[in-house]
Design an enzyme around this catalytic site. Structure first.
Site, short mmCIF file in Angstrom:
data_model
loop_
_atom_site.label_atom_id
_atom_site.label_comp_id
_atom_site.label_asym_id
_atom_site.label_seq_id
_atom_site.Cartn_x
_atom_site.Cartn_y
_atom_site.Cartn_z
N GLY A 59 -5.45 -9.66 5.55
CA GLY A 59 -4.56 -9.10 4.53
C GLY A 59 -5.17 -9.00 3.15
N ASN A 81 -6.48 -6.37 1.84
CA ASN A 81 -5.99 -5.11 1.26
C ASN A 81 -4.55 -5.24 0.79
OD1 ASN A 81 -7.86 -2.67 1.31
ND2 ASN A 81 -8.30 -3.67 3.26
N MET A 88 -3.24 -3.34 13.25
CA MET A 88 -4.06 -2.87 14.35
C MET A 88 -3.23 -2.48 15.58
SD MET A 88 -6.81 -2.93 12.70
CE MET A 88 -8.20 -2.69 13.80
N ARG A 89 -2.09 -1.89 15.34
CA ARG A 89 -1.28 -1.35 16.44
C ARG A 89 -1.10 0.14 16.21
NH1 ARG A 89 -1.36 -4.22 20.39
NH2 ARG A 89 0.48 -3.17 21.21
N ASN A 122 -2.13 4.85 5.67
CA ASN A 122 -3.01 3.90 6.34
C ASN A 122 -4.36 3.92 5.66
OD1 ASN A 122 -4.03 2.19 8.46
ND2 ASN A 122 -5.01 3.98 9.39
N HIS A 181 -8.36 3.37 6.52
CA HIS A 181 -9.24 3.35 7.68
C HIS A 181 -10.68 3.20 7.21
CE1 HIS A 181 -10.52 4.21 11.76
NE2 HIS A 181 -11.43 5.00 11.25
N SER A 201 -11.17 5.58 3.98
CA SER A 201 -10.27 6.71 3.71
C SER A 201 -8.83 6.22 3.72
CB SER A 201 -10.39 7.77 4.81
OG SER A 201 -11.73 8.14 5.02
N ASP A 211 -5.41 8.55 13.25
CA ASP A 211 -6.35 8.72 12.13
C ASP A 211 -6.62 10.19 11.79
OD1 ASP A 211 -6.58 5.96 12.07
OD2 ASP A 211 -8.34 5.93 13.37
C1 GAR Z 1 -9.74 -3.04 6.60
O1 GAR Z 1 -11.11 -2.86 6.47
C2 GAR Z 1 -9.10 -1.77 7.12
O2 GAR Z 1 -9.76 -0.60 6.70
C3 GAR Z 1 -9.22 -1.93 8.59
O3 GAR Z 1 -8.98 -3.30 8.83
C4 GAR Z 1 -9.41 -4.04 7.70
C5 GAR Z 1 -8.29 -5.00 7.32
O4 GAR Z 1 -8.76 -5.94 6.40
N1 GAR Z 1 -8.29 -1.10 9.27
C6 GAR Z 1 -8.53 -0.53 10.45
O5 GAR Z 1 -9.53 -0.70 11.08
C7 GAR Z 1 -7.38 0.37 10.95
N2 GAR Z 1 -7.81 1.13 12.07
P1 GAR Z 1 -7.73 -6.84 5.60
O6 GAR Z 1 -6.78 -7.48 6.61
O7 GAR Z 1 -8.57 -7.88 4.93
O8 GAR Z 1 -7.03 -5.97 4.63
#
Ligand code: GAR
Length: 325
Positions: A19, A21, A96-97, A113, A115, A142, A151
């Site tokens: 988490g 982000n 991730m769902r 989202n 990515h 992105s 995506d």
């Molecule tokens: C991030 O890098 C995000 O871009 C990616 O998961 C990470 C989450 O990190 N998302 C994906 O791969 C979605 N398909 P976080 O939990 O530290 O924010």
């Protein structure tokens, strides 16, 4: 973009992991200029690290494990929590769902989202590894609008991150994550302020108005106006009014059938319609554009109707004939 005192859009953030982000979004949302506030952090994992941080910061949290549940059941639980918290948009920050089509359609245009690739490259998983193996000079991240296809929705912001010769997926992921923390809050902010941005709203109106037959734009008393017909004999069917005469509304003015209809609309749906200064006296209604839940299909219907009420017969003949069946 500064939020200029408008109401902050309440959002739910969905996470599956650390988490970071979500944390970047959370601290950005506490800047006075933020266009959004986080009303819920929800996860499909009860031990997701980000839930602890959110709770520590006084944000409501919710967890519902996807294990043993269909995609629809999982989405329904997350959606209910988001609605109960009052969210008007959903931000996926490492969730991730894959979401069910029904969920995405119900929140159309209101799910973003992040990515970890330069879309359209490397949709799905293992993005950093794939970028390194392909010999790319840059990876990146992105932010995109979520649509049913994975995506593939409109990309609203991107950042490039240079790949070093000795990068591994992990070392690259770490730097991409830092870039994401800069990118994501700004992209969410810009996207969610669009609804209060007169330039964005005018551009949308302009595209819809000028898509109708034999139309052109002409300014009238300082406002963009849209006319149908020839240069000399054309008639106005719409005006764009940006907070005129002390009003808070950014609005589209269109013709109604007359005062009865106008007053009816204004009385029964005051969140959507108002009687504009001056034009109201001739039966024009104002449709408020800077409000949540704005439906562009509805705006298009009004533009078409107003266009039709003043367009030359040779343009409306076919539509009139179709109405008889
Ligand atoms: C991030 O890098 C995000 O871009 C990616 O998961 C990470 C989450 O990190 N998302 C994906 O791969 C979605 N398909 P976080 O939990 O530290 O924010």
């Amino acid at each position: 973009m500064a939020n200029q005192g408008a109401k902050r859009v309440p959002v739910a953030v969905f996470i599956s992991g650390t988490g970071t982000n979500m944390a970047a979004l959370l601290y950005a949302s506490r800047q006075h200029s933020s266009a959004f506030e986080i009303v819920l952090v929800a996860s499909n994992k009860s031990d997701a690290k980000g839930l602890e941080l959110a709770a520590l910061e006084g944000i409501e949290t919710f967890a519902h494990s996807h294990k043993g549940h269909s995609r629809e059941e999982q989405d329904a639980a997350m959606e209910q929590a988001a609605r109960e918290a009052g969210a008007e948009a959903i931000i996926l920050a490492g969730y991730m769902r894959i979401l069910s089509d029904g969920f995405v359609e119900r929140w159309q245009g209101r799910i973003l989202n992040i990515h970890p690739s330069l879309l359209p490259k490397y949709k799905g998983l293992d993005t950093h590894q794939r970028a390194i193996e392909a010999g790319d000079g840059h990876g990146g991240a992105s932010v995109h609008v979520v649509t049913p296809e994975l995506d593939a929705g409109e990309v609203i912001a991107q950042v490039k991150v240079a790949i070093a010769p000795d990068d591994t997926p992990d070392t690259l992921a770490m730097r991409v994550r830092i870039a994401e923390h800069q990118l994501f809050p700004r992209a969410v902010n810009d996207y969610l302020s669009r609804g209060n941005d007169p330039d964005f709203l005018l551009e949308k109106v302009r595209n819809l108005a000028l898509a109708l037959a034999e139309t052109h734009e002409r300014e009238s008393h300082g406002s963009p106006g849209f006319r149908v017909g020839g240069d000399k004999s054309g008639k106005f069917f719409a005006y764009f009014a940006d907070r005129h005469h002390g009003s808070d509304h950014i609005a589209l003015l269109v013709r109604t059938s007359g005062m009865d209809e106008l007053l009816n609309l204004v009385e029964n749906q005051p969140d959507i319609y108002f009687k504009p200064a001056f034009y109201g006296a001739s039966g024009w209604v104002g449709i408020i554009l800077n409000r949540s839940g704005l439906d562009w299909g509805h705006v298009e219907e009004w533009l078409t109707r107003s266009w039709r009420s003043v367009a030359p017969k040779r343009l409306t003949k076919l539509l009139d004939a179709a109405d008889m069946f």
